[in-house]
Each structure stands twice: as structure tokens, then as C-alpha cells.
Write a protein that holds these residues in place. Structure first.
Motif, PDB file in Angstrom:
ATOM      1  N   GLY A   1       0.786  -1.230   0.000  1.00 24.41           N
ATOM      2  CA  GLY A   1       0.000   0.000   0.000  1.00 24.41           C
ATOM      3  C   GLY A   1       0.817   1.280   0.000  1.00 24.41           C
ATOM      4  N   ALA A   2       2.061   1.218   0.451  1.00 27.63           N
ATOM      5  CA  ALA A   2       2.973   2.368   0.388  1.00 27.63           C
ATOM      6  C   ALA A   2       4.319   1.814  -0.069  1.00 27.63           C
ATOM      7  CB  ALA A   2       3.092   3.063   1.739  1.00 27.63           C
ATOM      8  N   SER A   3       4.725   2.159  -1.288  1.00 25.10           N
ATOM      9  CA  SER A   3       5.842   1.460  -1.935  1.00 25.10           C
ATOM     10  C   SER A   3       7.041   2.367  -2.171  1.00 25.10           C
ATOM     11  CB  SER A   3       5.364   0.863  -3.266  1.00 25.10           C
ATOM     12  OG  SER A   3       4.317  -0.058  -3.029  1.00 25.10           O
ATOM     13  N   PRO A   4       8.227   1.938  -1.721  1.00 24.83           N
ATOM     14  CA  PRO A   4       9.420   2.781  -1.800  1.00 24.83           C
ATOM     15  C   PRO A   4       9.859   3.093  -3.231  1.00 24.83           C
ATOM     16  CG  PRO A   4       9.701   1.062  -0.152  1.00 24.83           C
ATOM     17  CD  PRO A   4       8.459   0.735  -0.916  1.00 24.83           C
ATOM     18  N   LEU A   5      10.320   4.324  -3.402  1.00 25.04           N
ATOM     19  CA  LEU A   5      10.860   4.796  -4.681  1.00 25.04           C
ATOM     20  C   LEU A   5      11.953   5.798  -4.384  1.00 25.04           C
ATOM     21  CD1 LEU A   5      10.654   5.138  -7.841  1.00 25.04           C
ATOM     22  CD2 LEU A   5       9.021   6.985  -7.370  1.00 25.04           C
ATOM     23  N   THR A   6      13.054   5.707  -5.097  1.00 28.02           N
ATOM     24  CA  THR A   6      14.123   6.690  -4.941  1.00 28.02           C
ATOM     25  C   THR A   6      14.660   7.097  -6.301  1.00 28.02           C
ATOM     26  OG1 THR A   6      16.231   7.172  -3.792  1.00 28.02           O
ATOM     27  CG2 THR A   6      15.978   4.952  -4.682  1.00 28.02           C
ATOM     28  N   LEU A   7      14.966   8.393  -6.446  1.00 24.94           N
ATOM     29  CA  LEU A   7      15.531   8.937  -7.686  1.00 24.94           C
ATOM     30  C   LEU A   7      16.719   9.814  -7.349  1.00 24.94           C
ATOM     31  CD1 LEU A   7      12.232   8.763  -8.294  1.00 24.94           C
ATOM     32  CD2 LEU A   7      12.950   9.857 -10.410  1.00 24.94           C
ATOM     33  N   SER A   8      17.762   9.693  -8.147  1.00 27.87           N
ATOM     34  CA  SER A   8      18.921  10.565  -8.011  1.00 27.87           C
ATOM     35  C   SER A   8      18.569  11.984  -8.449  1.00 27.87           C
ATOM     36  CB  SER A   8      20.065  10.030  -8.870  1.00 27.87           C
ATOM     37  OG  SER A   8      19.728  10.138 -10.247  1.00 27.87           O
ATOM     38  N   ASP A   9      19.411  12.932  -8.107  1.00 26.32           N
ATOM     39  CA  ASP A   9      19.205  14.308  -8.576  1.00 26.32           C
ATOM     40  C   ASP A   9      19.167  14.350 -10.102  1.00 26.32           C
ATOM     41  OD1 ASP A   9      19.130  15.242  -5.998  1.00 26.32           O
ATOM     42  OD2 ASP A   9      21.184  16.009  -5.996  1.00 26.32           O
ATOM     43  N   ARG A  10      20.061  13.572 -10.718  1.00 32.02           N
ATOM     44  CA  ARG A  10      20.110  13.535 -12.190  1.00 32.02           C
ATOM     45  C   ARG A  10      18.780  13.059 -12.766  1.00 32.02           C
ATOM     46  NH1 ARG A  10      21.785   9.217 -15.806  1.00 32.02           N
ATOM     47  NH2 ARG A  10      22.520  10.070 -17.810  1.00 32.02           N
ATOM     48  N   ALA A  11      18.223  12.015 -12.166  1.00 32.80           N
ATOM     49  CA  ALA A  11      16.950  11.481 -12.659  1.00 32.80           C
ATOM     50  C   ALA A  11      15.818  12.477 -12.436  1.00 32.80           C
ATOM     51  CB  ALA A  11      16.644  10.162 -11.968  1.00 32.80           C
ATOM     52  N   MET A  12      15.806  13.116 -11.277  1.00 32.76           N
ATOM     53  CA  MET A  12      14.723  14.050 -10.988  1.00 32.76           C
ATOM     54  C   MET A  12      14.818  15.290 -11.876  1.00 32.76           C
ATOM     55  SD  MET A  12      12.049  13.917  -9.160  1.00 32.76           S
ATOM     56  CE  MET A  12      10.685  15.006  -8.708  1.00 32.76           C
ATOM     57  N   GLU A  13      16.030  15.686 -12.225  1.00 31.72           N
ATOM     58  CA  GLU A  13      16.198  16.802 -13.165  1.00 31.72           C
ATOM     59  C   GLU A  13      15.556  16.467 -14.508  1.00 31.72           C
ATOM     60  OE1 GLU A  13      20.384  17.441 -13.268  1.00 31.72           O
ATOM     61  OE2 GLU A  13      20.460  18.308 -11.245  1.00 31.72           O
ATOM     62  N   LYS A  14      15.703  15.223 -14.943  1.00 33.57           N
ATOM     63  CA  LYS A  14      15.060  14.799 -16.190  1.00 33.57           C
ATOM     64  C   LYS A  14      13.540  14.864 -16.056  1.00 33.57           C
ATOM     65  CE  LYS A  14      15.132  11.033 -19.624  1.00 33.57           C
ATOM     66  NZ  LYS A  14      13.717  10.909 -19.977  1.00 33.57           N
ATOM     67  N   VAL A  15      13.024  14.415 -14.915  1.00 37.57           N
ATOM     68  CA  VAL A  15      11.578  14.441 -14.686  1.00 37.57           C
ATOM     69  C   VAL A  15      11.053  15.875 -14.730  1.00 37.57           C
ATOM     70  CG1 VAL A  15       9.774  14.005 -12.981  1.00 37.57           C
ATOM     71  CG2 VAL A  15      11.566  12.288 -13.362  1.00 37.57           C
ATOM     72  N   LEU A  16      11.734  16.781 -14.057  1.00 38.39           N
ATOM     73  CA  LEU A  16      11.265  18.165 -13.967  1.00 38.39           C
ATOM     74  C   LEU A  16      11.458  18.927 -15.278  1.00 38.39           C
ATOM     75  CD1 LEU A  16      12.556  19.058 -10.381  1.00 38.39           C
ATOM     76  CD2 LEU A  16      10.236  18.407 -11.067  1.00 38.39           C
ATOM     77  N   ALA A  17      12.311  18.409 -16.164  1.00 37.31           N
ATOM     78  CA  ALA A  17      12.556  19.079 -17.450  1.00 37.31           C
ATOM     79  C   ALA A  17      11.793  18.440 -18.603  1.00 37.31           C
ATOM     80  CB  ALA A  17      14.060  19.063 -17.744  1.00 37.31           C
ATOM     81  N   ARG A  18      10.856  17.544 -18.315  1.00 40.26           N
ATOM     82  CA  ARG A  18      10.100  16.869 -19.373  1.00 40.26           C
ATOM     83  C   ARG A  18       9.413  17.872 -20.296  1.00 40.26           C
ATOM     84  NH1 ARG A  18       8.042  11.344 -18.713  1.00 40.26           N
ATOM     85  NH2 ARG A  18       6.392  12.083 -20.091  1.00 40.26           N
ATOM     86  N   GLU A  19       9.345  17.517 -21.576  1.00 41.24           N
ATOM     87  CA  GLU A  19       8.625  18.343 -22.547  1.00 41.24           C
ATOM     88  C   GLU A  19       7.132  18.039 -22.553  1.00 41.24           C
ATOM     89  OE1 GLU A  19      10.459  17.894 -26.334  1.00 41.24           O
ATOM     90  OE2 GLU A  19      12.408  18.685 -25.686  1.00 41.24           O
ATOM     91  N   THR A  20       6.777  16.855 -22.099  1.00 39.06           N
ATOM     92  CA  THR A  20       5.366  16.463 -22.015  1.00 39.06           C
ATOM     93  C   THR A  20       5.063  15.976 -20.607  1.00 39.06           C
ATOM     94  OG1 THR A  20       5.860  14.196 -22.716  1.00 39.06           O
ATOM     95  CG2 THR A  20       5.292  15.791 -24.441  1.00 39.06           C
ATOM     96  N   ASP A  21       3.817  16.128 -20.183  1.00 44.68           N
ATOM     97  CA  ASP A  21       3.426  15.610 -18.870  1.00 44.68           C
ATOM     98  C   ASP A  21       3.374  14.090 -18.901  1.00 44.68           C
ATOM     99  OD1 ASP A  21       3.117  18.148 -17.800  1.00 44.68           O
ATOM    100  OD2 ASP A  21       0.988  18.266 -18.370  1.00 44.68           O
ATOM    101  N   PRO A  22       3.730  13.441 -17.804  1.00 49.48           N
ATOM    102  CA  PRO A  22       3.530  11.995 -17.732  1.00 49.48           C
ATOM    103  C   PRO A  22       2.057  11.650 -17.951  1.00 49.48           C
ATOM    104  CG  PRO A  22       4.863  12.765 -15.887  1.00 49.48           C
ATOM    105  CD  PRO A  22       4.335  13.981 -16.568  1.00 49.48           C
ATOM    106  N   ARG A  23       1.811  10.465 -18.464  1.00 52.37           N
ATOM    107  CA  ARG A  23       0.435  10.089 -18.766  1.00 52.37           C
ATOM    108  C   ARG A  23      -0.394   9.821 -17.518  1.00 52.37           C
ATOM    109  NH1 ARG A  23       0.750   6.713 -24.485  1.00 52.37           N
ATOM    110  NH2 ARG A  23       2.030   8.256 -25.561  1.00 52.37           N
TER     111      ARG A  23
END
Length: 362
Positions: A192-214
Motif C-alpha cells: 500500500g505504500a511502496s518505496p521509490l528513490t531517484l537521483s538528482d540527475r533522474a529528478m532533473e530529467k523528470v522536472l525538465a520533461r517536454e510532455t506531462d507523464p500520462r
């Protein structure tokens, strides 16, 4: 004693009886901070972007994939197990162009094959399964795989659903960009609550996306507002599941993560020795055996479901049959978290001996 959920620790059950508070209550905000810090300890990472996703392990898996894969990007995934196939499905739904690196079910990826796949396809994202629940195989040489990916400027996603908290996993030392897991395996708390971790590099990619996640619900740029510094409303968190996860992570810290890895290997080794005495052959080789999930070949002349059915009905013990390409070929036995105890293994071995004798197995 199956592939999950594992037995829930009594302290975790008690934690779930804690009265509810609001998901923005100051006391819950403090608890959120503690959960994140405990997750960093368990993942062996300093990643700021370390959170529990509201949902089961598949939700954390989809959060990693749908945020790091943009439409049109090439995604390299493995073919050596059921959950590599699931990763491919999610990547396609995210708009990615899926290519594969192949290995037989029951074998880990060969770094040479990964290198060849990168040279051929030049993927943007590479996903691999660190602990394949369908085959009982652990992926060795993770730093070698991440080094190949990063030399091609790709991002690495690791499936650690059946390894976090039970098998050696070092996110920072191994240079993994994103990893997801689940609570009901080696952490021994309800799903019901599942761990997830992202590096700064990965999160920078997420925040710089050209399109919103589906997925709006799993959009990490929005979840960052809740789990980040602002603590702004996004959705109602599963309060009770976060209570449970916090207590399970406290148990990890109290035991010590490296000692916990050792316990899983010791107890699972006892299981493997006992299975061998019963004449049952382990499916995965020692060099890449996954201690938290042991696959064993079904003995000749006995149906897999006859074994699992009698264990459950006569002994109250649950193990599982095979998935995908291994359906009917193996039994899957979990040795995870609170279930990784010698007494529980001994009870299973006694029950399995009676069951095999009942069905006339050699």
C-alpha cells in the motif's frame, strides 16, 4: 512463505492501529520526514527524492517508468523474467520504443550482451530487475551495468521489489538512477505504500520533461510538492500504510541493514540445504541465487498445484507455483523479512516432506 506478501511483524500490525490523523497534520509531516530518512538508510542512498508511492509495488514501478520515459525515447528492458516483461509493457504505454537485451529465464543479464544492446540501439533509458521474483535470480555485477548505461548517457531504473531490505542493494555505490520496491516483501508490511528513490540527475530529467507523464496520480513533479519541502496537497496519502512502513523501516534500522542481509542469506541457506535433503533441485545457480526467493524444480510425477494445495489446506503454509515460462516447472518459496526465520523454514520443510510423501514423490 510464498513470493509475497510475507508475514507482517507484530509491531507493524500494532502500528496500523494508531488513530488516523490528516495527511497534512503536523505530526504526520514529521512522520513523513522520518519515513524518508529511513528509506534512504535502507536503500543505501542520500537521494533527496526518496518517497513511498501510494499504491503497491506496481505503482512505484509505473511511477519510475512513466516519469523517466518520454514519448519516442528508446527503452532497453530484459527478457529474462516476468517482471522484465511488465517493465516493457509499462514503457510502451508511456510512449517509449522498447528494445530488449536477451537472456534465458533463470539466468542474469550478461554485461557483454548489455554492452552490445547499447551499441546497437543507443537507448535513453535502461531498466533491469535486480531480484526477479519469477525465477529466483539476482542480477550480479550491477555497477558494470550502470557504467555501460552511463557511458551512453542513459538513465538506469532498477526493480528492487524482492531485494530491498533483504538482499545487498547499494543505490549510491552502484550508481542507480532510480529504484522502486514494495512493502510486502523483505520489509514485511502490508502492501500500500511502496518505496521509490531517484537521483538528482533522474529528478532533473523528470522536472525538465517536454510532455506531462500520462499518469496524473503518479506524476513526480506534482508529488514533489507533497513529499518535498512545500508539503502541499496532491492526494490523500494512505495514512495507515505509511504508519506500517515507518515501523517496518524502524525494524530494519534496529537490526542493521548489513546484518539483515546476512540473516536472509543464512536462513535461506538453511532452506536450500533442507530442500536438497528432500531431493529437490534449486533452479537458480549459487552465483546468482536470490536468497529472498528460492525457486525449486517440481519433482517428477507430482503436479505443482497438488503440492501447494496440500501445504495450504493441511499445514496452513503458503508457497507459490511458477509464473510465465516457468509455470508448472518450479515452486517459489519466499524467505523474506519476518518470514526469514529458522523456525518457519523448519516447519515448511517438515510439511513439504509430508506432502511429497503423500503424493508419492521420490
Amino acid at each position: 512463505m510464498g513470493p509475497g506478501p510475507s508475514d507482517v511483524h507484530p509491531r507493524v500490525r500494532r502500528a496500523m492501529s494508531t488513530p488516523l490523523v490528516g495527511h497534512l497534520d503536523p505530526s504526520f509531516v514529521d512522520l513523513m520526514d522520518e519515513v524518508q530518512e529511513l528509506l534512504r538508510y535502507t536503500f543505501r542512498t542520500d537521494n533527496k527524492w526518496t518517497i513511498p508511492v501510494s499504491g503497491t509495488g506496481s505503482a512505484a514501478m509505473e511511477a519510475a517508468v512513466c516519469n523517466l520515459v518520454e514519448p519516442g525515447e528508446t527503452v532497453l528492458v530484459p527478457t529474462n523474467g516476468y517482471f522484465g516483461d511488465r517493465m516493457a509493457d509499462m514503457a510502451e504505454r508511456a510512449g517509449g520504443r522498447v528494445v530488449t537485451v536477451d537472456a534465458p529465464w533463470g539466468r542474469p543479464l550478461d554485461p557483454a550482451d548489455v554492452q552490445e544492446a547499447f551499441d546497437t540501439h543507443q537507448p535513453d533509458v535502461f531498466g533491469f530487475v535486480h531480484a526477479e521474483t519469477s525465477t529466483g535470480v539476482r542480477q550480479p555485477s550491477v555497477p558494470e551495468l550502470t557504467s555501460i548505461a552511463h557511458s551512453h548517457d542513459a538513465y538506469v531504473i532498477a526493480d528492487s521489489v524482492t531485494s530491498l531490505g533483504g538482499v545487498e542493494l547499494r543505490i549510491d555505490d552502484w550508481n542507480v538512477d532510480a529504484a522502486y520496491s514494495a512493502g510486502q516483501k523483505c520489509l514485511s508490511c502490508p502492501p500500500g505504500a511502496s518505496p521509490l528513490t531517484l537521483s538528482d540527475r533522474a529528478m532533473e530529467k523528470v522536472l525538465a520533461r517536454e510532455t506531462d507523464p500520462r499518469s496524473w496520480y503518479l506524476d513526480l513533479s506534482l508529488l514533489e510538492g507533497y513529499w518535498g519541502d512545500d508539503r502541499a496537497y496532491h492526494h490523500t496519502a494512505p495514512i495507515t500504510n505509511v504508519y506500517a512502513l515507518r515501523e517496518s523501516l524502524r525494524l530494519v534500522e534496529e537490526e542493521g541493514i548489513e546484518r539483515r542481509w546476512e540473516r536472509h542469506r543464512e536462513v535461506a541457506g538453511h532452506l536450500v540445504d533442507g530442500l536438497a535433503e528432500l531431493g529437490l533441485e534449486r533452479y537458480a545457480e549459487e552465483s546468482f541465487w536470490l536468497p529472498s526467493l528460492t525457486t525449486v524444480r517440481v519433482p517428477d510425477g507430482v503436479e505443482d498445484t497438488a503440492i501447494t494445495g496440500r501445504l495450504l489446506e493441511e499445514h496452513g503454509i503458503e508457497i507459490a507455483t511458477g509464473l510465465g515460462d516457468l509455470a508448472g516447472e518450479v515452486l517459489r518459496i519466499g524467505c523474506m523479512g519476518h518470514s526469514a526465520q529458522r523456525g518457519k523454514v523448519a516447519a515448511l520443510l517438515d510439511a513439504l516432506e509430508e506432502t511429497l510423501e503423500h503424493h508419492g514423490a521420490a
